[in-house]
Design an enzyme around this catalytic site. Structure first.
Site, mmCIF file in Angstrom:
data_model
loop_
_atom_site.group_PDB
_atom_site.id
_atom_site.type_symbol
_atom_site.label_atom_id
_atom_site.label_comp_id
_atom_site.label_asym_id
_atom_site.label_seq_id
_atom_site.Cartn_x
_atom_site.Cartn_y
_atom_site.Cartn_z
ATOM 1 N N ASN A 11 0.878 -1.169 0.000
ATOM 2 C CA ASN A 11 0.000 0.000 0.000
ATOM 3 C C ASN A 11 0.915 1.218 0.000
ATOM 4 O O ASN A 11 1.428 1.628 1.039
ATOM 5 C CB ASN A 11 -0.880 -0.052 1.258
ATOM 6 C CG ASN A 11 -1.838 1.120 1.332
ATOM 7 O OD1 ASN A 11 -1.780 2.036 0.514
ATOM 8 N ND2 ASN A 11 -2.721 1.093 2.326
ATOM 9 N N LYS A 18 3.207 0.778 3.185
ATOM 10 C CA LYS A 18 2.844 -0.243 4.180
ATOM 11 C C LYS A 18 2.888 -1.583 3.471
ATOM 12 O O LYS A 18 2.520 -1.674 2.299
ATOM 13 C CB LYS A 18 1.406 -0.008 4.665
ATOM 14 C CG LYS A 18 1.296 1.032 5.748
ATOM 15 C CD LYS A 18 -0.104 0.990 6.349
ATOM 16 C CE LYS A 18 -0.646 2.391 6.426
ATOM 17 N NZ LYS A 18 -2.064 2.540 6.350
ATOM 18 N N ARG A 93 -2.603 -2.114 -3.436
ATOM 19 C CA ARG A 93 -3.802 -1.299 -3.224
ATOM 20 C C ARG A 93 -3.732 -0.127 -4.203
ATOM 21 O O ARG A 93 -2.760 0.620 -4.212
ATOM 22 C CB ARG A 93 -3.834 -0.770 -1.803
ATOM 23 C CG ARG A 93 -5.004 0.158 -1.590
ATOM 24 C CD ARG A 93 -4.999 0.760 -0.206
ATOM 25 N NE ARG A 93 -6.181 1.560 -0.007
ATOM 26 C CZ ARG A 93 -6.167 2.792 0.508
ATOM 27 N NH1 ARG A 93 -5.035 3.337 0.889
ATOM 28 N NH2 ARG A 93 -7.281 3.458 0.650
ATOM 29 N N HIS A 182 -12.764 3.003 0.012
ATOM 30 C CA HIS A 182 -12.738 2.020 1.104
ATOM 31 C C HIS A 182 -13.446 0.721 0.687
ATOM 32 O O HIS A 182 -13.894 -0.043 1.533
ATOM 33 C CB HIS A 182 -13.461 2.532 2.371
ATOM 34 C CG HIS A 182 -12.798 3.669 3.079
ATOM 35 N ND1 HIS A 182 -13.510 4.654 3.723
ATOM 36 C CD2 HIS A 182 -11.494 3.973 3.255
ATOM 37 C CE1 HIS A 182 -12.681 5.524 4.273
ATOM 38 N NE2 HIS A 182 -11.444 5.138 3.993
ATOM 39 N N HIS A 210 -17.527 2.351 8.046
ATOM 40 C CA HIS A 210 -16.056 2.327 8.148
ATOM 41 C C HIS A 210 -15.637 3.675 8.715
ATOM 42 O O HIS A 210 -15.638 4.694 8.010
ATOM 43 C CB HIS A 210 -15.443 2.082 6.760
ATOM 44 C CG HIS A 210 -13.938 2.133 6.755
ATOM 45 N ND1 HIS A 210 -13.148 1.021 6.549
ATOM 46 C CD2 HIS A 210 -13.081 3.159 6.946
ATOM 47 C CE1 HIS A 210 -11.874 1.368 6.618
ATOM 48 N NE2 HIS A 210 -11.806 2.678 6.860
ATOM 49 N N GLY A 212 -12.735 5.421 10.214
ATOM 50 C CA GLY A 212 -11.329 5.617 10.545
ATOM 51 C C GLY A 212 -11.066 7.112 10.550
ATOM 52 O O GLY A 212 -11.971 7.899 10.810
ATOM 53 N N GLY A 214 -10.308 8.664 7.753
ATOM 54 C CA GLY A 214 -11.284 8.822 6.674
ATOM 55 C C GLY A 214 -12.470 7.943 7.046
ATOM 56 O O GLY A 214 -12.278 6.929 7.705
ATOM 57 N N ARG A 243 -11.808 15.891 6.985
ATOM 58 C CA ARG A 243 -12.622 16.252 5.817
ATOM 59 C C ARG A 243 -14.042 16.589 6.249
ATOM 60 O O ARG A 243 -14.587 15.947 7.157
ATOM 61 C CB ARG A 243 -12.685 15.097 4.816
ATOM 62 C CG ARG A 243 -11.362 14.719 4.233
ATOM 63 C CD ARG A 243 -11.537 13.672 3.118
ATOM 64 N NE ARG A 243 -10.268 13.010 2.849
ATOM 65 C CZ ARG A 243 -10.078 11.689 2.944
ATOM 66 N NH1 ARG A 243 -11.071 10.891 3.265
ATOM 67 N NH2 ARG A 243 -8.902 11.186 2.700
ATOM 68 N N MET A 285 -10.436 10.811 17.854
ATOM 69 C CA MET A 285 -11.693 10.657 18.593
ATOM 70 C C MET A 285 -11.475 10.419 20.085
ATOM 71 O O MET A 285 -12.278 10.844 20.921
ATOM 72 C CB MET A 285 -12.507 9.517 17.961
ATOM 73 C CG MET A 285 -13.897 9.365 18.503
ATOM 74 S SD MET A 285 -14.881 10.889 18.434
ATOM 75 C CE MET A 285 -15.548 10.824 16.788
ATOM 76 N N GLY A 332 -10.732 2.379 12.978
ATOM 77 C CA GLY A 332 -10.256 2.894 14.272
ATOM 78 C C GLY A 332 -11.346 3.347 15.226
ATOM 79 O O GLY A 332 -11.414 2.900 16.373
ATOM 80 N N GLU A 335 -14.264 0.433 15.607
ATOM 81 C CA GLU A 335 -13.882 -0.745 16.391
ATOM 82 C C GLU A 335 -13.617 -0.420 17.853
ATOM 83 O O GLU A 335 -13.707 -1.292 18.710
ATOM 84 C CB GLU A 335 -12.609 -1.384 15.780
ATOM 85 C CG GLU A 335 -12.859 -2.020 14.429
ATOM 86 C CD GLU A 335 -11.566 -2.392 13.705
ATOM 87 O OE1 GLU A 335 -10.570 -2.712 14.369
ATOM 88 O OE2 GLU A 335 -11.559 -2.356 12.458
ATOM 89 N N ASN A 336 -13.280 0.838 18.129
ATOM 90 C CA ASN A 336 -12.821 1.170 19.487
ATOM 91 C C ASN A 336 -13.688 2.138 20.281
ATOM 92 O O ASN A 336 -13.593 2.163 21.505
ATOM 93 C CB ASN A 336 -11.408 1.766 19.408
ATOM 94 C CG ASN A 336 -10.413 0.775 18.855
ATOM 95 O OD1 ASN A 336 -10.189 -0.276 19.446
ATOM 96 N ND2 ASN A 336 -9.837 1.080 17.711
ATOM 97 N N GLU A 386 -8.086 -4.970 5.401
ATOM 98 C CA GLU A 386 -7.975 -4.693 3.969
ATOM 99 C C GLU A 386 -6.823 -5.466 3.330
ATOM 100 O O GLU A 386 -6.928 -5.905 2.190
ATOM 101 C CB GLU A 386 -7.776 -3.184 3.754
ATOM 102 C CG GLU A 386 -9.042 -2.409 4.056
ATOM 103 C CD GLU A 386 -8.807 -0.907 4.204
ATOM 104 O OE1 GLU A 386 -8.385 -0.495 5.301
ATOM 105 O OE2 GLU A 386 -9.046 -0.172 3.248
HETATM 106 P P1 AMP Z 1 -7.882 4.350 11.169
HETATM 107 O O1 AMP Z 1 -7.849 5.389 10.089
HETATM 108 O O2 AMP Z 1 -8.838 3.231 10.905
HETATM 109 O O3 AMP Z 1 -6.524 3.881 11.603
HETATM 110 O O4 AMP Z 1 -8.492 5.104 12.461
HETATM 111 C C1 AMP Z 1 -7.771 6.106 13.119
HETATM 112 C C2 AMP Z 1 -8.653 6.826 14.100
HETATM 113 O O5 AMP Z 1 -9.263 5.907 15.005
HETATM 114 C C3 AMP Z 1 -7.895 7.784 15.007
HETATM 115 O O6 AMP Z 1 -7.763 9.043 14.419
HETATM 116 C C4 AMP Z 1 -8.763 7.839 16.232
HETATM 117 O O7 AMP Z 1 -9.673 8.900 16.073
HETATM 118 C C5 AMP Z 1 -9.554 6.572 16.220
HETATM 119 N N1 AMP Z 1 -9.257 5.674 17.354
HETATM 120 C C6 AMP Z 1 -8.254 4.794 17.464
HETATM 121 N N2 AMP Z 1 -8.308 4.171 18.668
HETATM 122 C C7 AMP Z 1 -9.371 4.691 19.326
HETATM 123 C C8 AMP Z 1 -9.967 4.462 20.612
HETATM 124 N N3 AMP Z 1 -9.471 3.577 21.474
HETATM 125 N N4 AMP Z 1 -11.055 5.187 20.935
HETATM 126 C C9 AMP Z 1 -11.564 6.093 20.064
HETATM 127 N N5 AMP Z 1 -11.061 6.330 18.852
HETATM 128 C C10 AMP Z 1 -9.981 5.649 18.484
#
Ligand code: AMP
Length: 407
Positions: A11, A18, A93, A182, A210, A212, A214, A243, A285, A332, A335-336, A386
């Site tokens: 990627n 990556k 990718r 995505h 999704h 993240g 983005g 964005r 977040m 991100g 899931e969290n 992915e």
């Molecule tokens: P990604 O682009 O899928 O890697 O997601 C990144 C984003 O996930 C970060 O900018 C955070 O805002 C969010 N994130 C990651 N871990 C957590 C968590 N434990 N609680 C809330 N948001 C999280």
């Protein structure tokens, strides 16, 4: 051609690469890593072999070629060199496949030319993807290299989802339509959600969120995408880290004519200084939730705006699908961030959507259902993967082309 079972997934971003080496016999990661700050005065390669400790290399990588050569050396040091007969393919990718690429594609000179022709609609992404492909082809010219497109899964969208309601001739001339992004994640997660429900993807309707840095939503019916929130570019749709997501196009005219901002400045504003960061100065977040809990009004507004937009898409896609079997949160935030999942689904019992607070608060890396048994719509947390999806698609294609049976 090779009879190997391993796929190297690449990627390539503008200043990073990556990678993951995956064995398709069992999906095991043999190695993974990241090269950052390519072309800058301080580069970094972090390499994690499956068995062994993470290694870090701090050196200058003048270009992608130097970066990939360093990756190849790290892999070779673990006995996983690119010259291994076990390597079946390299999966790349590629962000934008336009209208032409609706499935994984073995890369030829002609395919590469076409990906290059799409640069005007993906100026930030496709050039880096192309560089990654060129360097990998130079390293292993004999090996099948497969492009897996972020847009491909959305190619099944009906024309009325994909079209903007603008002059058709102008749209066609400039290839302006909703492509979505995505896609590899939406495809993987919608399938994994069906599996979690013990059903065939062909039987279920899923809303995939999704979330993240983005973020995008999609409505998936019987394994096919029928609508998604990103459009010509990844700017449309949900409130994201930096964005704006959906915005009245009139804002652009206003900022240009009345505000005196140039088109490049507006592009920068909407893509990099908007969304959560625009509303509260922060795009993580975790930090936003912490500040909102402490009474910070900007952080609260950012959180509420994020959730409000999400709810609009859940409601909209519910109506698009008619019947929803599951809502899947991934990436991100998805899931969290249990509070985001709770707020996005609160008060929707009339729609058959409920979340169990205890199940929602469990932290786990596994796909899981967080709705109570009585919820007509299953609400799930499904970690995306992915890289595995890219490897699967690349491997299946190479296998098919060399006369093997499909997986
Ligand atoms: P990604 O682009 O899928 O890697 O997601 C990144 C984003 O996930 C970060 O900018 C955070 O805002 C969010 N994130 C990651 N871990 C957590 C968590 N434990 N609680 C809330 N948001 C999280």
């Amino acid at each position: 051609m090779s009879g190997g079972t391993r796929v190297l997934v690449l990627n390539a971003g503008s200043s990073s690469v990556k990678y993951q080496l995956i064995d398709m016999l069992d999906g095991a990661r043999l190695a993974s890593g990241l090269v950052e700050r390519i072309g800058e005065s301080t580069g970094r390669l972090a390499h994690t072999p499956h068995s062994g400790d993470k290694r870090e290399l701090l050196e200058v990588f003048p270009d992608h070629s130097a970066a990939l050569k360093a990756v190849a050396e790290e892999l070779a040091a673990d006995g996983l060199g690119l010259d291994s007969p076990e390597l079946a393919a390299i999966g790349h990718r590629v962000v934008h496949g336009g209208k032409r690429f609706t499935a994984p594609t073995v890369i030829t000179d002609e395919v590469l030319k076409e990906i290059r022709r799409l640069i005007p609609v993906a100026p930030l992404h496709n050039p880096a993807n192309i560089t990654g492909i060129e360097v990998a082809r130079a390293l292993r010219p004999d090996l099948p290299q497969v492009a897996v497109f972020d847009t491909a899964f959305h190619a099944s969208m009906p024309e009325y989802s994909a079209r903007y309601a603008i002059d058709k001739a102008v749209a066609d001339e400039h290839r302006v339509r909703r492509y979505g992004f995505h896609g590899t994640s939406h495809q993987y997660v919608s399938r994994a959600t069906a599996r979690l429900l013990g059903k065939d993807p062909a039987e279920v309707n899923v809303i995939v969120l999704h979330l993240g840095n983005g973020a995008s939503a999609s409505a998936v019916s019987g394994g096919h995408c029928v609508d998604t929130s990103m459009g010509l570019t990844p700017l449309e749709g949900l409130v994201m880290g930096t964005r704006s997501g959906d915005i009245d196009a009139g804002v652009v005219f206003h900022l240009h004519r009345v505000g005196g901002l140039s088109i490049d400045e507006i592009d920068d504003l909407l893509n990099r200084r908007s969304g959560l960061r625009g509303l509260c100065g922060e795009n993580d977040m975790r930090e936003i939730m912490r500040r909102a809990d402490e009474g910070d009004a900007d952080a609260r507004l950012a959180f509420d705006s994020y959730v409000h937009r999400l709810r609009k898409y859940i409601g909209g896609y519910y109506a698009v699908l008619g019947r929803v079997d599951a809502i899947a949160f991934t990436a991100g935030v998805g899931e969290n961030a249990a509070p985001v999942r709770a707020a996005a689904t609160a008060g929707l019992e009339e729609l058959g959507i409920a979340v169990d607070p205890e199940l929602n608060s469990v932290r786990s890396g596994e796909a899981r259902i967080i709705s109570p048994a009585y919820s007509r719509v299953a609400v799930a947390v499904v970690p995306t993967d992915e890289e595995l999806e890219i490897a699967r698609q690349a491997f299946a294609l190479v296998h098919r082309e060399t006369g093997g049976s499909e997986d």
